[in-house]
Design an enzyme around this catalytic site. Structure first.
Site, PDB file in Angstrom:
ATOM      1  N   GLU A 112       0.855  -1.194   0.000  1.00 10.35           N
ATOM      2  CA  GLU A 112       0.000   0.000   0.000  1.00 10.35           C
ATOM      3  C   GLU A 112       0.880   1.230   0.000  1.00 10.35           C
ATOM      4  OE1 GLU A 112      -2.253  -0.221   3.642  1.00 10.35           O
ATOM      5  OE2 GLU A 112      -2.639  -2.322   3.214  1.00 10.35           O
ATOM      6  N   LYS A 114       2.175   4.589   1.688  1.00 11.28           N
ATOM      7  CA  LYS A 114       2.280   5.068   3.063  1.00 11.28           C
ATOM      8  C   LYS A 114       1.784   6.512   3.050  1.00 11.28           C
ATOM      9  CE  LYS A 114       5.346   4.978   7.021  1.00 11.28           C
ATOM     10  NZ  LYS A 114       5.019   6.264   7.625  1.00 11.28           N
ATOM     11  N   ASP A 116       0.957  10.164   4.346  1.00  8.11           N
ATOM     12  CA  ASP A 116       1.710  11.018   5.255  1.00  8.11           C
ATOM     13  C   ASP A 116       0.753  11.913   6.049  1.00  8.11           C
ATOM     14  OD1 ASP A 116       3.889  12.038   6.492  1.00  8.11           O
ATOM     15  OD2 ASP A 116       4.473  13.365   4.865  1.00  8.11           O
ATOM     16  N   TYR A 224      -6.212   1.728   6.456  1.00  6.40           N
ATOM     17  CA  TYR A 224      -5.170   0.731   6.180  1.00  6.40           C
ATOM     18  C   TYR A 224      -5.240  -0.518   7.067  1.00  6.40           C
ATOM     19  CZ  TYR A 224      -2.696   3.304   9.887  1.00  6.40           C
ATOM     20  OH  TYR A 224      -2.359   3.931  11.043  1.00  6.40           O
ATOM     21  N   LYS A 315      10.748   3.944   2.718  1.00  6.80           N
ATOM     22  CA  LYS A 315      10.604   5.399   2.555  1.00  6.80           C
ATOM     23  C   LYS A 315      11.321   5.857   1.293  1.00  6.80           C
ATOM     24  CE  LYS A 315       9.798   7.466   6.620  1.00  6.80           C
ATOM     25  NZ  LYS A 315       8.993   8.511   7.012  1.00  6.80           N
ATOM     26  N   CYS A 409      18.480  45.834   9.834  1.00 12.23           N
ATOM     27  CA  CYS A 409      17.242  45.496   9.136  1.00 12.23           C
ATOM     28  C   CYS A 409      17.331  45.955   7.675  1.00 12.23           C
ATOM     29  CB  CYS A 409      16.051  46.163   9.828  1.00 12.23           C
ATOM     30  SG  CYS A 409      14.507  45.930   8.935  1.00 12.23           S
ATOM     31  N   CYS A 412      14.642  48.939   7.246  1.00 15.54           N
ATOM     32  CA  CYS A 412      14.661  50.230   7.929  1.00 15.54           C
ATOM     33  C   CYS A 412      16.033  50.565   8.518  1.00 15.54           C
ATOM     34  CB  CYS A 412      13.592  50.282   9.015  1.00 15.54           C
ATOM     35  SG  CYS A 412      13.984  49.255  10.435  1.00 15.54           S
ATOM     36  N   CYS A 427      13.872  42.639  13.984  1.00 18.90           N
ATOM     37  CA  CYS A 427      14.082  44.080  13.880  1.00 18.90           C
ATOM     38  C   CYS A 427      13.235  44.699  14.992  1.00 18.90           C
ATOM     39  CB  CYS A 427      13.612  44.584  12.524  1.00 18.90           C
ATOM     40  SG  CYS A 427      13.454  46.380  12.507  1.00 18.90           S
ATOM     41  N   CYS A 433       9.262  50.422  11.172  1.00 18.53           N
ATOM     42  CA  CYS A 433       9.763  49.571  10.087  1.00 18.53           C
ATOM     43  C   CYS A 433       8.579  49.226   9.171  1.00 18.53           C
ATOM     44  CB  CYS A 433      10.394  48.319  10.701  1.00 18.53           C
ATOM     45  SG  CYS A 433      11.023  47.171   9.478  1.00 18.53           S
TER      46      CYS A 433
HETATM   47  S1  IVH Z   1       0.041  -0.144   8.837  1.00 18.54           S
HETATM   48  C1  IVH Z   1       1.703  -2.169  12.500  1.00 18.54           C
HETATM   49  N1  IVH Z   1      -0.308   1.071   6.546  1.00 18.54           N
HETATM   50  O1  IVH Z   1       2.617   4.818   9.405  1.00 18.54           O
HETATM   51  C2  IVH Z   1       1.278  -1.551  11.247  1.00 18.54           C
HETATM   52  N2  IVH Z   1       0.486   2.337   8.374  1.00 18.54           N
HETATM   53  O2  IVH Z   1       4.877   3.754  11.451  1.00 18.54           O
HETATM   54  C3  IVH Z   1       0.328  -0.488  11.447  1.00 18.54           C
HETATM   55  N3  IVH Z   1       0.821   4.706   7.866  1.00 18.54           N
HETATM   56  O3  IVH Z   1       1.258   4.859  12.612  1.00 18.54           O
HETATM   57  C4  IVH Z   1       0.347   0.518  10.425  1.00 18.54           C
HETATM   58  N4  IVH Z   1       0.193   4.614   5.781  1.00 18.54           N
HETATM   59  O4  IVH Z   1       0.032   6.153  10.863  1.00 18.54           O
HETATM   60  C5  IVH Z   1       0.081   1.196   7.828  1.00 18.54           C
HETATM   61  N5  IVH Z   1      -0.690   2.012   4.466  1.00 18.54           N
HETATM   62  C6  IVH Z   1      -0.318   2.147   5.737  1.00 18.54           C
HETATM   63  C7  IVH Z   1       0.094   3.374   6.281  1.00 18.54           C
HETATM   64  C8  IVH Z   1       0.490   3.429   7.609  1.00 18.54           C
HETATM   65  C9  IVH Z   1       0.621   5.403   6.741  1.00 18.54           C
HETATM   66  C10 IVH Z   1       1.340   5.292   9.139  1.00 18.54           C
HETATM   67  C11 IVH Z   1       0.506   4.938  10.334  1.00 18.54           C
HETATM   68  C12 IVH Z   1       1.428   4.321  11.335  1.00 18.54           C
HETATM   69  C13 IVH Z   1       2.771   4.637  10.777  1.00 18.54           C
HETATM   70  C14 IVH Z   1       3.638   3.428  11.030  1.00 18.54           C
END
Ligand code: IVH
Length: 671
Positions: A112, A114, A116, A224, A315, A409, A412, A427, A433
């Site tokens: 999946e 990840k 953010d 997720y 990552k 500055c 000014c 400043c 200013c």
């Molecule tokens: S699974 C034990 N799936 O990443 C596994 N986490 O460090 C539980 N996150 O706290 C998480 N996308 O907030 C999972 N597709 C995804 C995710 C995801 C973002 C975040 C989540 C979690 C952190 C894990």
């Protein structure tokens, strides 16, 4: 109509509205017109109004928010919320697959994106959302249900059939990029600093006390995972798809937001795909999560101290670009803070063209050791805000001049100062200013502050240039005639609009007047707390540092900033002139003192209470004539202690012989 018929109709309408909500927000595939939807919603609102006995926090009419949450109770998670171990190279992923295969043989994986954002746990009972809790430390988090109800991608009532009676669904609360940019544009228009990072902004938004404001921010969500005694399947992938059918926003297999693989090659293909395509997405992803799909195999693999052995997060390397540094400008903000900004030869980076990048402060400038004409490496922090991360030293011209942070500055000429413990230079010429003055006025008129219609950034600049205004108090001396005298296309109607806007601002509550003054570090939330505790501007002006730090969320830095502000005669004059102009300098009557039973007594409040929230307790002290202080000293009369009062405070109180009382004793004192 019979009572149970009404109840039935309300229930049916709620399901129907939620169904269309899901079609619109989650599937982007509405089956009725907006107008038809509004009519359904109105009908539901009408019925709920006539029959308040059927009120339900999970009614879709509550999506717009309105509830105020004073504090977010701490709740223990039924199943701990784990975190993932991170990896940064294909080798780490290969090692992960190697470990899994060694332990359990070949298995199927689900990949999946990840997301953010911030993790959220959503608990449903009988198909209705009961509780939403942040991750916190993984063992316990904070309950933010009222705020989560405003997130339209999260169902309040589940669709379809077959969901467990009790279940917990987990996902990430995020800002999608479009919404985040819109939020920042709005802020810029209102003279506020834009938010730097969508993840932090999402986290901050979930903790706002005003759920109507949360609703306006349009948070989004992706699911997720789920937990229940009886899960629909032993496949993680199948469970996610079940969540989709119940109305959650889940990753779309068609768009390859989620996929499965049987080996490392398949996993790496998914990772490679998103490493190159992620910048075109409407959401921010900082990596890929790889999970063993079979829940029984997951159980077999088990956990290490903090993270599961059955999953890993890969990552992405943040994308970088190299470009020419055209120069460094130094921008002076509303509070006088001076920020160095790198002006760059436009370069394409992670989906946008980058022309400027913040250098944050003098230390950062120093660390980068920038020289005129350097070639610099830029990267997007949080995948959004461009940042200079390094210099190609090999490309530097011989004899290139080092770029220094200015002593004076740039606007000014006043010598800059740097406060102890702060990274920023300021400043100090706040009253003369030019950019400080205009940005302060822009802040003052902004929607969240005095909300003066007809006045925006450009008009403020124009009035300032023309000498009509030099500070915020001058605004109230503006007249239609004086504006018209500017010529430049000013019409009676628009001038009158400004005048009306100024008139209307006299009813703006005290807490917003306080925020509008733009005292350094006094943002909206802090202004509210201070306004409540002080009750009036007059009282605030005379509060000691100790009294100020007694206010919730006010520490030494904010207290000092407030005392500094009122020490400047020019600021006091402005406040007096604003008062004469008729602005509110006092809180509502509800904040007036009720007794002087606690006169002469000084209290320190510590811990969590049963019958008061912390603010309420402090307010009760103040409204009965007592003083609240942030730290225990010989002068403290009582420490009011709640559950889990810190041991350090207890020791100190005991050492100084200050009596420690509980909330019941306190309640008796003011009864
Ligand atoms: S699974 C034990 N799936 O990443 C596994 N986490 O460090 C539980 N996150 O706290 C998480 N996308 O907030 C999972 N597709 C995804 C995710 C995801 C973002 C975040 C989540 C979690 C952190 C894990």
């Amino acid at each position: 109509m019979e009572k149970d018929q009404v109840a039935e109709q309300i229930a049916r309408l709620r399901k129907e509205v939620e169904y269309h909500n899901h079609r619109y927000y989650v599937l982007a595939d509405p089956v009725i017109t907006d107008k038809a939807f509004d009519e359904l919603l109105k009908e539901l609102e009408r019925l709920e109004e006539v029959h308040p006995e059927f009120a339900d926090p999970n009614s879709p009419t509550k999506r717009v928010g309105g509830d105020i949450t004073k504090n977010f109770p701490v709740v223990r998670h039924r199943y701990p919320m784990l975190s993932l171990s991170n990896s940064y190279s294909p080798q780490d992923v290969a090692d992960f697959v190697g470990r899994v295969e060694k332990a359990v043989g070949r298995v199927r994986y689900t990949m999946e994106l990840k997301y953010d954002g911030v993790a959220i746990s959503l608990f449903y009972r009988n198909g209705a959302l009961e509780r939403a809790v942040t991750r916190g430390d993984g063992e316990q988090g904070e309950e933010v249900t009222a705020n989560i109800r405003t997130v339209r991608a999260i169902p309040l009532l589940l669709q379809g059939e077959g969901h467990p009676t009790e279940m917990e669904v987990r996902g990430e609360v995020i800002f999608n990029l479009k919404t985040f940019h819109a939020l920042n544009e709005q802020r810029l228009k209102e003279g506020e600093e834009p938010y730097a990072n969508p993840r932090n902004t999402a986290a901050g938004t979930l903790k706002l006390q005003d759920s109507a404001e949360v609703a306006r921010r349009n948070l989004d969500n992706y699911i997720y995972g789920m937990q229940a005694e009886q899960l629909p399947s032993r496949s993680h992938y199948a469970n996610i798809m079940a969540c989709a059918a119940w109305g959650f926003r889940t990753p779309d297999p068609q768009r390859r937001f989620i996929a499965q693989a049987d080996d490392l090659e398949g996993i790496m293909a998914f990772i490679d795909h998103w490493d190159t395509h992620r910048h075109a997405l409407e959401i921010i992803t900082d990596g890929v999560v790889v999970k063993v799909d079979d829940l029984d195999v997951q159980d077999e693999l088990g956990l290490t101290a903090k993270s599961p052995r059955w999953a890993i997060a890969y990552k992405f390397q943040p994308e970088q670009a190299v470009t020419d540094l055209l120069g460094v400008t130094f921008q002076v903000g509303r509070t006088g803070a001076v920020t160095p900004v790198a002006e760059l030869k436009p370069v394409h980076l992670a989906g946008t063209t980058v022309k400027r990048a913040s250098l944050f402060n003098a230390d950062q400038l120093e660390r980068l050791d920038l020289h005129a004409g350097d070639r610099v490496r830029v990267e997007k922090a949080g995948e959004i805000i461009p940042q200079v991360v390094g210099v190609e030293k090999g490309d530097r011209h011989h004899g290139a001049q080092r770029i220094h942070f200015p002593h004076d500055c740039p606007e000014c000429g006043t010598a800059l100062i740097r406060l102890e413990g702060e990274a920023q230079h300021y400043c100090p010429n706040e009253h003369h200013c030019p950019p400080q003055i205009t940005r302060r006025i822009e802040h003052f008129v902004a929607r969240r502050a005095m909300d003066i219609e007809g006045l925006g950034g450009e008009t403020v600049e124009e009035f300032f240039q023309a000498g009509l205004i030099r500070d915020v108090a001058d605004l109230y001396d503006l007249t239609v005639e004086r504006i018209l005298a500017l010529g430049k296309g000013w019409k009676e109607k628009s001038a009158q609009k400004i005048r009306d806007g100024l008139e209307a601002s006299r009813t703006v509550p005290f807490e917003r007047v306080l925020f509008a003054l733009g005292i350094r570090h006094v943002g909206e939330t802090v202004a509210k707390k201070i306004a409540r505790a002080a009750g009036s501007m007059h009282r605030l002006m005379h509060m000691s540092r100790e009294e100020l730090t007694g206010i919730d969320e006010v520490g030494e830095v904010i207290a000092e900033s407030i005392t500094d502000f009122f020490r400047v005669p020019g600021n006091r004059t402005i406040v007096e002139r604003l008062e004469r102009a008729g602005l509110r300098m006092e809180g509502e009557a509800g904040q007036a003192p009720v007794s002087d039973r606690l006169k002469g007594l000084s209290f320190v409040v510590s811990g969590v209470f049963r019958n008061f929230d912390r603010d309420g307790l402090k307010e009760a002290i103040e409204r009965n004539g007592g003083k609240v202080s942030g730290s225990i000293s010989k002068k403290t009369s009582y420490v009011v202690a709640g559950a889990d009062m810190g041991p350090a405070k207890r020791e100190k109180a005991e050492a100084l012989g200050v009596p420690i009382i509980d909330e019941d004793t306190f309640a008796a004192m003011i009864a």
